[in-house]
Design a protein around this motif. Structure first.
Motif, PDB file in Angstrom:
ATOM      1  N   ASP A  16     -15.470   1.226  -3.175  1.00  0.00           N
ATOM      2  CA  ASP A  16     -14.517   0.664  -4.133  1.00  0.00           C
ATOM      3  C   ASP A  16     -14.760   1.350  -5.461  1.00  0.00           C
ATOM      4  O   ASP A  16     -15.898   1.605  -5.835  1.00  0.00           O
ATOM      5  CB  ASP A  16     -14.719  -0.840  -4.275  1.00  0.00           C
ATOM      6  N   PHE A  29     -12.359   7.283  -4.247  1.00  0.00           N
ATOM      7  CA  PHE A  29     -11.992   7.996  -3.016  1.00  0.00           C
ATOM      8  C   PHE A  29     -11.772   9.483  -3.282  1.00  0.00           C
ATOM      9  O   PHE A  29     -12.162  10.326  -2.483  1.00  0.00           O
ATOM     10  CB  PHE A  29     -10.730   7.367  -2.415  1.00  0.00           C
ATOM     11  N   SER A  44      -7.614   0.828   4.788  1.00  0.00           N
ATOM     12  CA  SER A  44      -7.316   0.871   3.355  1.00  0.00           C
ATOM     13  C   SER A  44      -6.487  -0.361   3.015  1.00  0.00           C
ATOM     14  O   SER A  44      -5.338  -0.480   3.421  1.00  0.00           O
ATOM     15  CB  SER A  44      -6.528   2.152   3.043  1.00  0.00           C
ATOM     16  N   VAL A  47      -4.930  -0.494  -1.628  1.00  0.00           N
ATOM     17  CA  VAL A  47      -5.476   0.620  -2.387  1.00  0.00           C
ATOM     18  C   VAL A  47      -4.386   1.595  -2.793  1.00  0.00           C
ATOM     19  O   VAL A  47      -4.243   1.938  -3.966  1.00  0.00           O
ATOM     20  CB  VAL A  47      -6.578   1.363  -1.575  1.00  0.00           C
ATOM     21  N   THR A  64      -7.044  11.243   3.743  1.00  0.00           N
ATOM     22  CA  THR A  64      -7.494  10.270   4.742  1.00  0.00           C
ATOM     23  C   THR A  64      -7.377  10.868   6.133  1.00  0.00           C
ATOM     24  O   THR A  64      -8.282  10.715   6.955  1.00  0.00           O
ATOM     25  CB  THR A  64      -6.672   8.973   4.634  1.00  0.00           C
ATOM     26  N   MET A  76      -3.457   0.719   7.083  1.00  0.00           N
ATOM     27  CA  MET A  76      -3.157   0.630   5.657  1.00  0.00           C
ATOM     28  C   MET A  76      -2.414  -0.669   5.386  1.00  0.00           C
ATOM     29  O   MET A  76      -1.371  -0.934   5.978  1.00  0.00           O
ATOM     30  CB  MET A  76      -2.300   1.827   5.216  1.00  0.00           C
TER      31      MET A  76
END
Length: 84
Positions: A16, A29, A44, A47, A64, A76
């Protein structure tokens, strides 16, 4: 949510950008070194909608994909207001 981290049969790396939990690594990230095909599953949650531009959101999703092993899964979650 840290529920996945307590599953003994999973090897979980949680990150995070502003972690408030001792088991969650504080890391952006975009600063992660690209380790191609390193993960079977990436989750995810809430995000992508926080990434400021469409270009960076696209870059995040593309990055990703490079982290996933062949046949890896990407989950996601987005807030409803982002998809309606």
């Amino acid at each position: 949510n840290t529920d996945l981290m307590s599953a003994k049969f999973l090897d979980v790396r949680a990150i995070d950008v502003k972690s408030r939990h001792p088991k969650i690594e504080q890391l952006d990230f975009f600063d992660m070194p690209v380790e191609a095909e390193s993960y079977d599953v990436i989750h995810s949650s809430m995000v992508v909608n926080c990434v400021p531009t469409a270009e960076l959101r696209g870059e995040m999703i593309a990055r990703t994909a490079t982290f996933l092993r062949p046949k890896g899964l990407f989950f996601m979650m987005l807030p409803l207001r982002c998809v309606t």
